[in-house]
Design a protein around this motif. Structure first.
Motif, short mmCIF file in Angstrom:
data_model
loop_
_atom_site.label_atom_id
_atom_site.label_comp_id
_atom_site.label_asym_id
_atom_site.label_seq_id
_atom_site.Cartn_x
_atom_site.Cartn_y
_atom_site.Cartn_z
N UNK A 181 0.84 -1.19 0.00
CA UNK A 181 0.00 0.00 0.00
C UNK A 181 0.88 1.24 0.00
N UNK A 182 0.31 2.36 -0.44
CA UNK A 182 1.05 3.60 -0.56
C UNK A 182 0.91 4.42 0.72
N UNK A 183 2.04 4.67 1.37
CA UNK A 183 2.04 5.43 2.61
C UNK A 183 2.19 6.92 2.37
N UNK A 184 2.75 7.30 1.20
CA UNK A 184 2.89 8.70 0.84
C UNK A 184 2.84 8.79 -0.67
N UNK A 189 1.07 17.69 -7.24
CA UNK A 189 2.36 18.20 -6.81
C UNK A 189 2.59 18.20 -5.32
N UNK A 190 1.55 17.88 -4.53
CA UNK A 190 1.65 17.93 -3.08
C UNK A 190 1.65 16.53 -2.48
N UNK A 191 2.21 16.38 -1.27
CA UNK A 191 2.22 15.06 -0.63
C UNK A 191 0.88 14.73 -0.01
N UNK A 204 6.29 7.57 -1.97
CA UNK A 204 6.62 8.36 -3.16
C UNK A 204 7.40 9.62 -2.80
N UNK A 205 8.16 10.11 -3.78
CA UNK A 205 8.81 11.41 -3.66
C UNK A 205 8.46 12.23 -4.91
N UNK A 219 5.32 24.20 -1.09
CA UNK A 219 5.10 22.79 -1.44
C UNK A 219 6.34 21.97 -1.12
N UNK A 220 7.53 22.52 -1.39
CA UNK A 220 8.77 21.82 -1.08
C UNK A 220 8.88 21.56 0.42
N UNK A 221 8.50 22.55 1.23
CA UNK A 221 8.52 22.38 2.68
C UNK A 221 7.54 21.30 3.12
N UNK A 222 6.36 21.28 2.49
CA UNK A 222 5.37 20.25 2.83
C UNK A 222 5.91 18.86 2.55
#
Length: 262
Positions: A181-184, A189-191, A204-205, A219-222
């Motif tokens: 399963x996907x945890x992130x 463009x956002x997590x 994911x990254x 968004x980078x900080x998020x």
């Protein structure tokens, strides 16, 4: 592509060229190279690893590493930088591997920004190194072109040299079970946080965190905070990263829950 020659660096002029190359690659302020000439001179003279990759006599990549704990077993690769278009990065890593093996070492460690997809793919899928620790704000604030003032969270990876390997071979692709399963994940463009209630998780990254830092710092900080929470939290609880899937996702295996004593 020009033929590469990789060799150790000892002369001051070569070390100065390597420092200038690092400064160019990192986009550092003048005189603020990630590794200075004097530092490399001392490390090289003391028998540590300082090497350069040359294409047609021109320095196009360099790497610096030093002996680490456990004593007599490990080398820590502090900085490696290479200009694009020469495959100097992989050449330096394989040269470093041979150098370490010739000295009886069994492991090379280094840190990298776990948000950078291409580095995660290279380190895990190409070399077979594995993250063993998540380090929060490891270098403090670095306001160069690559880090952009972002928090310097790093993944510490270990490259086990005991398995036979020949460049440019790569480990087999990581197996992702059907029930993973996907945890992130990435959405617009956002997590997006998912669940961690599965033996195998995908983390994911973003496609290009460096561009995102320039275009949308929020968004980078998020992403930094989300990956710190998910990947950092999983590693802290003893989960293992087993690979990097499809150039997008860490594959993480959680430890089975231990039964409580009666």
């Amino acid at each position: 592509m020009s033929e590469l020659a990789v060799r150790e660096l000892h002369k001051l002029r070569e070390l100065a060229a390597a420092s200038a190359l690092f400064e160019e690659i990192w986009g550092s302020a003048p005189g603020a190279s990630p590794m200075g000439t004097e530092q490399m001179r001392a490390l090289s003279h003391a028998g540590n690893y300082v090497a350069g990759a040359f294409a047609d006599g021109r320095l196009v990549g360099a790497s610096v590493a030093f002996f680490a704990a456990p004593v007599g077993q490990a080398l820590h690769s502090h900085v490696t930088g290479a200009l694009s278009g020469h495959a100097a990065g992989p050449a330096l890593k394989w040269h470093q591997r041979a150098w370490a093996l010739s000295r009886g070492l069994s492991t090379i460690t280094w840190t990298f920004d776990p948000l950078v997809r291409r580095n995660a793919h290279f380190n895990l899928a190409k070399l077979g190194a594995r993250p063993v620790e998540y380090l929060t704000g490891f270098y403090g604030s670095l306001d160069d072109a690559i880090n952009g003032g972002d928090d310097t969270d790093r993944a510490l990876v270990a490259w086990d040299l005991s398995h036979p390997a020949e460049a440019p071979s790569a480990p087999p692709p990581v197996r992702v079970p059907a029930d993973a399963v996907t945890a992130l994940s990435v959405r617009d463009g956002l997590p997006v946080l998912g669940t961690v209630d599965s033996p195998t998780l995908l983390v994911d990254v973003p496609p290009d965190i460096e561009a995102l830092r320039r275009s949308d710092p929020g968004a980078a900080k998020a992403w930094r905070l989300a990956l710190r929470q998910v990947l950092g939290g999983l590693l802290a609880e003893g989960a293992r990263v087993t690979g990097f899937h499809n150039r997008t996702s860490y594959v993480v295996t959680r430890r089975p829950a231990q039964p409580k004593p009666m």
